[in-house]
Scaffold this motif. Structure first.
Motif, PDB file in Angstrom:
ATOM      1  N   TYR A 201      76.270 -23.169 -30.732  1.00 49.41           N
ATOM      2  CA  TYR A 201      77.401 -23.790 -30.047  1.00 49.41           C
ATOM      3  C   TYR A 201      76.936 -24.190 -28.650  1.00 49.41           C
ATOM      4  CZ  TYR A 201      80.575 -21.972 -33.631  1.00 49.41           C
ATOM      5  OH  TYR A 201      81.210 -21.701 -34.822  1.00 49.41           O
ATOM      6  N   PHE A 202      77.283 -25.400 -28.237  1.00 50.56           N
ATOM      7  CA  PHE A 202      76.947 -25.867 -26.889  1.00 50.56           C
ATOM      8  C   PHE A 202      78.229 -26.328 -26.204  1.00 50.56           C
ATOM      9  CE2 PHE A 202      75.819 -29.426 -24.024  1.00 50.56           C
ATOM     10  CZ  PHE A 202      75.103 -28.698 -23.080  1.00 50.56           C
ATOM     11  N   ASN A 203      78.547 -25.683 -25.074  1.00 56.20           N
ATOM     12  CA  ASN A 203      79.788 -25.971 -24.343  1.00 56.20           C
ATOM     13  C   ASN A 203      80.998 -25.961 -25.280  1.00 56.20           C
ATOM     14  OD1 ASN A 203      78.507 -26.111 -21.896  1.00 56.20           O
ATOM     15  ND2 ASN A 203      78.484 -28.337 -21.784  1.00 56.20           N
ATOM     16  N   GLY A 204      81.007 -24.978 -26.167  1.00 58.66           N
ATOM     17  CA  GLY A 204      82.158 -24.739 -27.017  1.00 58.66           C
ATOM     18  C   GLY A 204      82.183 -25.457 -28.335  1.00 58.66           C
ATOM     19  N   ARG A 205      81.260 -26.383 -28.552  1.00 61.32           N
ATOM     20  CA  ARG A 205      81.255 -27.162 -29.794  1.00 61.32           C
ATOM     21  C   ARG A 205      80.095 -26.749 -30.696  1.00 61.32           C
ATOM     22  NH1 ARG A 205      84.312 -31.913 -29.929  1.00 61.32           N
ATOM     23  NH2 ARG A 205      85.440 -32.360 -27.999  1.00 61.32           N
ATOM     24  N   LEU A 206      80.368 -26.648 -31.981  1.00 62.37           N
ATOM     25  CA  LEU A 206      79.322 -26.340 -32.949  1.00 62.37           C
ATOM     26  C   LEU A 206      78.365 -27.521 -33.034  1.00 62.37           C
ATOM     27  CD1 LEU A 206      78.235 -24.351 -35.079  1.00 62.37           C
ATOM     28  CD2 LEU A 206      79.744 -25.457 -36.744  1.00 62.37           C
ATOM     29  N   SER A 207      77.077 -27.256 -32.828  1.00 65.95           N
ATOM     30  CA  SER A 207      76.086 -28.325 -32.758  1.00 65.95           C
ATOM     31  C   SER A 207      75.551 -28.682 -34.133  1.00 65.95           C
ATOM     32  CB  SER A 207      74.917 -27.889 -31.872  1.00 65.95           C
ATOM     33  OG  SER A 207      75.351 -27.634 -30.553  1.00 65.95           O
TER      34      SER A 207
ATOM     35  N   SER B  99      61.789 -30.539 -41.376  1.00 63.08           N
ATOM     36  CA  SER B  99      61.001 -30.967 -42.536  1.00 63.08           C
ATOM     37  C   SER B  99      61.678 -32.093 -43.312  1.00 63.08           C
ATOM     38  CB  SER B  99      60.747 -29.781 -43.469  1.00 63.08           C
ATOM     39  OG  SER B  99      60.025 -28.766 -42.804  1.00 63.08           O
ATOM     40  N   THR B 100      62.980 -31.916 -43.595  1.00 65.32           N
ATOM     41  CA  THR B 100      63.695 -32.872 -44.435  1.00 65.32           C
ATOM     42  C   THR B 100      64.502 -33.879 -43.633  1.00 65.32           C
ATOM     43  OG1 THR B 100      65.683 -31.500 -44.569  1.00 65.32           O
ATOM     44  CG2 THR B 100      63.928 -31.065 -46.168  1.00 65.32           C
ATOM     45  N   LYS B 101      64.711 -33.606 -42.330  1.00 68.37           N
ATOM     46  CA  LYS B 101      65.552 -34.422 -41.445  1.00 68.37           C
ATOM     47  C   LYS B 101      67.032 -34.356 -41.826  1.00 68.37           C
ATOM     48  CE  LYS B 101      61.750 -35.467 -39.471  1.00 68.37           C
ATOM     49  NZ  LYS B 101      61.331 -34.676 -38.286  1.00 68.37           N
ATOM     50  N   GLU B 102      67.375 -33.437 -42.688  1.00 68.14           N
ATOM     51  CA  GLU B 102      68.774 -33.235 -43.067  1.00 68.14           C
ATOM     52  C   GLU B 102      69.554 -32.690 -41.875  1.00 68.14           C
ATOM     53  OE1 GLU B 102      71.435 -30.432 -46.100  1.00 68.14           O
ATOM     54  OE2 GLU B 102      69.243 -30.263 -46.020  1.00 68.14           O
ATOM     55  N   HIS B 103      70.790 -33.175 -41.697  1.00 61.24           N
ATOM     56  CA  HIS B 103      71.668 -32.690 -40.645  1.00 61.24           C
ATOM     57  C   HIS B 103      72.528 -31.539 -41.184  1.00 61.24           C
ATOM     58  CE1 HIS B 103      70.358 -36.420 -38.883  1.00 61.24           C
ATOM     59  NE2 HIS B 103      71.021 -36.172 -37.768  1.00 61.24           N
ATOM     60  N   THR B 104      72.626 -30.489 -40.394  1.00 65.19           N
ATOM     61  CA  THR B 104      73.368 -29.316 -40.829  1.00 65.19           C
ATOM     62  C   THR B 104      73.884 -28.570 -39.605  1.00 65.19           C
ATOM     63  OG1 THR B 104      73.241 -27.235 -42.087  1.00 65.19           O
ATOM     64  CG2 THR B 104      71.268 -27.894 -40.870  1.00 65.19           C
ATOM     65  N   THR B 105      74.921 -27.770 -39.781  1.00 67.93           N
ATOM     66  CA  THR B 105      75.384 -26.887 -38.712  1.00 67.93           C
ATOM     67  C   THR B 105      74.925 -25.452 -38.940  1.00 67.93           C
ATOM     68  OG1 THR B 105      77.487 -26.541 -39.865  1.00 67.93           O
ATOM     69  CG2 THR B 105      77.413 -28.304 -38.200  1.00 67.93           C
TER      70      THR B 105
END
Length: 261
Positions: free
Chosen positions: A195-201, A207-213
């Protein structure tokens, strides 16, 4: 109705605040755990010697007069940190770490890059998996900017010595207060979140460049524990940071105020 009200509060019973440092309350930095200092060009800190002007970590005030732990590491000094939760972490748990901090204006942050470590202390695995997750600096686009990365091991199944890879990056400004929330699950098939400044990043799998939280991995290769402060190469510049709060708990609610959630 009474049964319903009791059931409503039951989810909060399991939460447990493991550590709470609040500079505004006048807390001594020693609440954080064990102080680690490192001397000139990486030399061992003299046994029995307290902190001094070259390396210290003590509750004071930031340049704007706000109560904070002032963390300082002089030129050619490698470490000014606190080692937290000594011997208290375990496998198959989730740890929530709130960290409210600013970084001194004008410092060459390439000389003290690491400001948070989830550090392995197991002698059997530390050579292979030294720092499973960390916050680390790079130089930014101008003198008053810097880039901070959230980095971790690159492949949770790799049976080899691999370096950490960047999962998230942000260009920030010296002297500004920022809030981090770091979530680490220590199961064999665990994960990290930020979390950065309250928001889940959003994290990017290197490796795969997949976006995930939620980035998967084994973040407990042995006795692994958090550290905050300044750690890195010596170079020629002194470095300073100011830590206002650190909270560590077993539920997101434990760190919500510190992380700005």
């Amino acid at each position: 109705m009474r049964v319903l009200s009791l059931l409503a509060i039951l989810p909060f019973v399991s939460a447990k605040l493991l550590l709470n440092y609040n500079a505004s309350a006048g807390d001594a930095a020693s609440i954080l755990g064990r102080q680690n200092l490192e001397g000139w060009n990486g030399a061992a800190w003299p046994k029995g010697q307290a902190q001094n002007a070259s390396a210290f970590f003590t509750t004071a005030k930031d340049p704007n007069g706000i109560p904070a732990a002032h963390v300082h590491k002089g030129a050619h000094f490698a470490r000014s940190e606190y080692h937290m939760l000594l011997g208290q972490t375990a496998a198959s748990q989730t740890y929530y770490i709130g960290y409210r901090v600013s970084f001194g204006a004008g410092a060459d942050y390439q000389s003290c890059p690491i400001v948070f470590q989830w550090k392995n202390f197991d002698s059997a695995t530390v050579d292979k998996d030294n720092i499973p997750a960390l916050l680390v600096f790079r130089q930014g686009s101008s003198a008053d900017k810097y880039i901070i990365d959230f980095a971790a091991q690159a492949d949770p199944s790799a049976d080899q010595n691999i370096s950490q890879k960047t999962l998230w990056t942000k260009e920030l400004t010296h002297g500004t207060i920022y809030q981090f929330g770091i979530v680490i699950n220590t199961a064999k098939s665990g994960f990290v979140q930020l979390y950065f400044n309250g928001r889940l990043s959003t994290l990017v799998n290197p490796s795969t460049k997949e976006h995930t939280t939620k980035y998967a991995g084994n973040f407990f290769p042995g006795q692994t524990e958090p550290k905050v402060g300044l750690y890195g190469g010596q170079a020629t510049n002194a470095c300073d940071s100011y830590i206002y709060n650190v909270a560590i708990g077993t539920a997101l609610a434990d760190i919500a105020a510190v992380a700005g959630i």
